[in-house]
Scaffold this motif. Structure first.
Motif, PDB file in Angstrom:
ATOM      1  N   TRP A  48       0.842  -1.195   0.000  1.00 27.77           N
ATOM      2  CA  TRP A  48       0.000   0.000   0.000  1.00 27.77           C
ATOM      3  C   TRP A  48       0.880   1.248   0.000  1.00 27.77           C
ATOM      4  CZ3 TRP A  48      -5.380   0.191  -0.050  1.00 27.77           C
ATOM      5  CH2 TRP A  48      -5.941   1.460   0.117  1.00 27.77           C
ATOM      6  N   ARG A  71       2.630   1.834  -3.339  1.00 26.15           N
ATOM      7  CA  ARG A  71       1.716   2.380  -4.339  1.00 26.15           C
ATOM      8  C   ARG A  71       1.521   3.875  -4.132  1.00 26.15           C
ATOM      9  NH1 ARG A  71      -3.388   3.895  -4.430  1.00 26.15           N
ATOM     10  NH2 ARG A  71      -3.828   3.117  -2.373  1.00 26.15           N
ATOM     11  N   VAL A  72       1.330   4.293  -2.881  1.00 24.53           N
ATOM     12  CA  VAL A  72       1.145   5.713  -2.577  1.00 24.53           C
ATOM     13  C   VAL A  72       2.426   6.496  -2.867  1.00 24.53           C
ATOM     14  CG1 VAL A  72       0.757   7.362  -0.697  1.00 24.53           C
ATOM     15  CG2 VAL A  72      -0.692   5.332  -0.904  1.00 24.53           C
ATOM     16  N   GLY A 119       3.263   8.226  -6.096  1.00 27.70           N
ATOM     17  CA  GLY A 119       2.696   9.554  -6.327  1.00 27.70           C
ATOM     18  C   GLY A 119       3.713  10.663  -6.175  1.00 27.70           C
ATOM     19  N   LEU A 174       1.564  15.532  -3.904  1.00 25.23           N
ATOM     20  CA  LEU A 174       2.054  14.733  -2.784  1.00 25.23           C
ATOM     21  C   LEU A 174       3.491  15.146  -2.522  1.00 25.23           C
ATOM     22  CD1 LEU A 174       1.628  12.457  -0.723  1.00 25.23           C
ATOM     23  CD2 LEU A 174       2.389  10.842  -2.484  1.00 25.23           C
ATOM     24  N   ILE A 195       5.785  11.538   2.699  1.00 22.81           N
ATOM     25  CA  ILE A 195       5.094  10.424   3.346  1.00 22.81           C
ATOM     26  C   ILE A 195       5.870  10.062   4.607  1.00 22.81           C
ATOM     27  CG2 ILE A 195       4.451   7.984   3.162  1.00 22.81           C
ATOM     28  CD1 ILE A 195       4.279   8.369   0.155  1.00 22.81           C
ATOM     29  N   GLN A 207       0.278  11.057   4.721  1.00 26.11           N
ATOM     30  CA  GLN A 207       0.593  11.672   3.425  1.00 26.11           C
ATOM     31  C   GLN A 207       0.431  13.186   3.553  1.00 26.11           C
ATOM     32  OE1 GLN A 207      -1.538   9.589   0.104  1.00 26.11           O
ATOM     33  NE2 GLN A 207      -2.339   8.419   1.835  1.00 26.11           N
ATOM     34  N   THR A 255      -3.478   7.412   7.718  1.00 24.52           N
ATOM     35  CA  THR A 255      -4.024   6.093   7.395  1.00 24.52           C
ATOM     36  C   THR A 255      -3.663   5.076   8.462  1.00 24.52           C
ATOM     37  OG1 THR A 255      -3.773   6.580   5.039  1.00 24.52           O
ATOM     38  CG2 THR A 255      -4.101   4.275   5.641  1.00 24.52           C
TER      39      THR A 255
END
Length: 157
Positions: free
Chosen positions: A21, A24-25, A28, A36, A39, A64, A80
């Motif tokens: 996950w 994948r983020v 960005g 973005l 992170i 994020q 998250t």
């Protein structure tokens, strides 16, 4: 942690879910035109951690930052919490399963109210649960009640 092969495999699956996950983020960050900016994994970054509660740090599996970093410079922040459960694949995710998560989200929100103010929180702060389980009806009803600022009882009967 137990050395039971089933427990070890389930734990590994959960970590792989988090990593996939987050990967994948993180892609960005490379996209042209993406806002973005940063992170953080497994808690908030150091420059924010000192001003946030233990509950906020516990709940932030990934944070994020969009449009800037740290949060006071960001236009949007998404916190998250990952809920991967290998042993209960067929079990619906209920409000009871994430009640502690919601409580910690609320504590993190209060921390940010004190830190960045109500206008920033309303415009910029978002919480999400990423899960491999289907969401059950009572959790959907709870989310609707919260988002529409209605008492839960008005939706359940």
């Amino acid at each position: 942690m137990s050395n039971d092969p089933i427990t070890v495999a389930a734990s590994r699956d959960g970590h792989e879910y988090h990593e996939a996950w987050a990967s994948r983020v993180a892609l960005g960050l490379l996209l042209p035109g993406s806002d973005l900016d940063a992170i953080a994994m497994e808690g908030f970054p150091k420059e924010e951690a000192e001003e946030l509660s233990r509950e906020a740090m516990d709940i932030a599996d990934m944070v994020q930052y969009f449009g800037g970093h740290p949060s006071k410079n960001a236009t949007h922040v998404i916190v998250t919490q990952f809920k991967y459960v290998a042993s209960e694949d067929g079990t619906l995710l209920s409000a009871g399963h994430i009640s502690k998560t919601i409580s910690k989200f609320l504590k993190a929100r209060r921390d940010y109210l004190a830190k960045n103010g109500a206008n920033w929180v309303e415009a910029s702060l978002e919480f999400e649960v990423a899960t491999n389980r289907e969401v059950g009806n009572n959790l959907r009803t709870t989310i609707e009640a919260i988002s529409e600022r209605k008492p839960y009882s008005s939706l359940s009967g």
